[in-house]
Design an enzyme around this catalytic site. Structure first.
Site, short mmCIF file in Angstrom:
data_model
loop_
_atom_site.label_atom_id
_atom_site.label_comp_id
_atom_site.label_asym_id
_atom_site.label_seq_id
_atom_site.Cartn_x
_atom_site.Cartn_y
_atom_site.Cartn_z
N VAL A 25 -5.03 13.87 11.97
CA VAL A 25 -3.85 13.39 12.68
C VAL A 25 -3.07 14.48 13.53
O VAL A 25 -3.09 15.52 12.77
CB VAL A 25 -2.94 12.66 11.94
CG1 VAL A 25 -3.75 11.19 11.32
CG2 VAL A 25 -2.35 13.27 11.08
N LYS A 41 -1.44 19.69 14.70
CA LYS A 41 -2.46 19.01 14.22
C LYS A 41 -2.80 19.33 12.93
O LYS A 41 -3.07 20.52 12.29
CB LYS A 41 -3.69 19.50 14.96
CG LYS A 41 -5.23 19.09 15.09
CD LYS A 41 -6.03 19.85 16.25
CE LYS A 41 -7.52 19.39 16.26
NZ LYS A 41 -8.21 19.88 17.14
N ASP A 131 -15.93 22.18 26.23
CA ASP A 131 -15.70 20.45 26.33
C ASP A 131 -14.51 20.07 26.87
O ASP A 131 -13.58 19.48 26.67
CB ASP A 131 -15.38 20.13 24.70
CG ASP A 131 -15.50 18.72 24.33
OD1 ASP A 131 -16.32 18.12 24.99
OD2 ASP A 131 -14.87 18.12 23.40
#
Length: 349
Positions: A25, A41, A131
């Protein structure tokens, strides 16, 4: 469900949850001393603290640029590794497009210029992101939002690692050469992903997904490999913009436009904000007095400790579901066509 307090000094207080994924989360926290908001994080200790996590932290730590979310520190809780970073109050660029349907050419250029500025800096630091996508670009809360690149879990440093050859990234954004399973230049592959991001901002759909069958993964890969895309008639963009897209979407990476050429392109240079013009010449290696930089040695010690399951860790603290599918393993172009891609149209037209 409460996240345990930050070790013994309990520096932060919870404001709210701001996201979740296969990592765990993310939470909005407030520094009790400075009252600064930060994003934290949390990744469960144990086997989830893998090479990707270590790479994300080490690479992210080295990057200091206005268009990159600032890394602050890593900390341990009894059950989780916590990565503390700058909070981007404006949310994901993806959300902004969903709300708008698509952007005007000028608005798309405004964000693309910032994206290229951040990516160019990463490349100058010998780090390719691998990414890049709308979900990994955040915005600050200012009226003319500053774009912030985040999530360096798949990034690769040519200073620390070999040339990448694994197929990572998100299906709709993957460059053709990444699908080849051979070594490729991650910087040039990043250019392709930037092009997909630009296309989605302009059109509101992914360039290589069949609008009639957007979840057909095999078809998407076929379209990527053959560079089969078009700009719908209802989207009116300039000749210069079309030219830039045609130079980015080139199957042969050796013939694809590179970042420096993009920065010199006529379309990119139009209305280029003054603060982006000389970014390359500035040093952003400033120190935050409230977060003195952690040494590599300290970070590696914390990561090593985090690989040991903490007392009280259950092993299933978070669910394993994740909405967007990142490819951590090699992709087979002949894979089952029912495998979902990164999604349908960004928004219904």
């Amino acid at each position: 469900m409460d996240i345990p307090s930050m070790h013994d000094h309990d520096r932060y207080e919870l404001v709210k949850d701001i996201g979740s994924g296969n990592f765990g989360v993310a939470r909005l926290m407030r520094d009790k001393k400075t009252r600064e908001l930060v994003a934290v994080k949390y990744i469960e200790r144990g086997e989830k603290i893998d090479e990707n996590v270590q790479r994300e932290i080490i690479n992210h730590r080295s990057l200091r640029h206005p268009n990159i979310v600032r890394f602050k520190e890593v900390m341990l809780t009894p059950t989780h590794l916590a990565i503390v970073m700058e909070y981007a109050a404006g949310g994901e660029l993806f959300e902004r497009i969903c709300n708008a349907g698509r952007f005007s050419e000028d608005e798309a250029r405004f964000f693309f210029q910032q994206l290229i500025s951040g990516v160019s800096y990463c490349h100058s630091m010998q780090i390719c992101h691998r990414d890049l996508k709308l979900e990994n670009t955040l915005l600050d809360g200012s009226p003319a939002p500053r774009l912030k690149i985040c999530d360096f879990g798949y990034s690769k440093s040519s200073l620390l690692h070999s040339q990448p050859k694994s197929t990572v990234g998100t299906p709709a954004y993957i460059a053709p050469e990444v699908l080849s399973k051979k070594e490729y230049d991650g910087k040039i592959a990043d250019v392709w992903s930037c092009g997909v991001t630009l296309y989605v901002m302009l059109v509101g759909a992914y360039p290589f997904e069949d609008p009639e069958d957007p979840r057909n993964f095999r078809k998407t890969i076929g379209r990527i490999l053959s560079v089969q895309y078009s700009i719908p008639d209802y989207v009116h963009i300039s000749v210069e913009c079309r030219h830039l897209l045609s130079r980015i979407f080139v199957a042969n990476p050796a013939k694809r436009i590179n970042i420096q050429e993009i920065k010199n392109h006529e379309w990119f240079l139009k209305n280029l904000p003054a603060d982006l013009v000389d970014l390359a010449d500035r040093s952003y290696d400033f120190e935050d007095p409230n977060h003195p930089p952690q040494s590599i040695e300290e970070i590696m010690r914390i990561i090593s400790e985090a690989r040991v399951l903490g007392t009280g860790a259950t092993g299933d603290y978070f669910g394993d579901s994740v909405d967007d599918m990142d490819l951590e393993n090699d992709v087979d172009p002949d894979a089952d066509p029912d495998v979902g891609s990164s999604g349908e149209f960004v928004c219904a037209m």
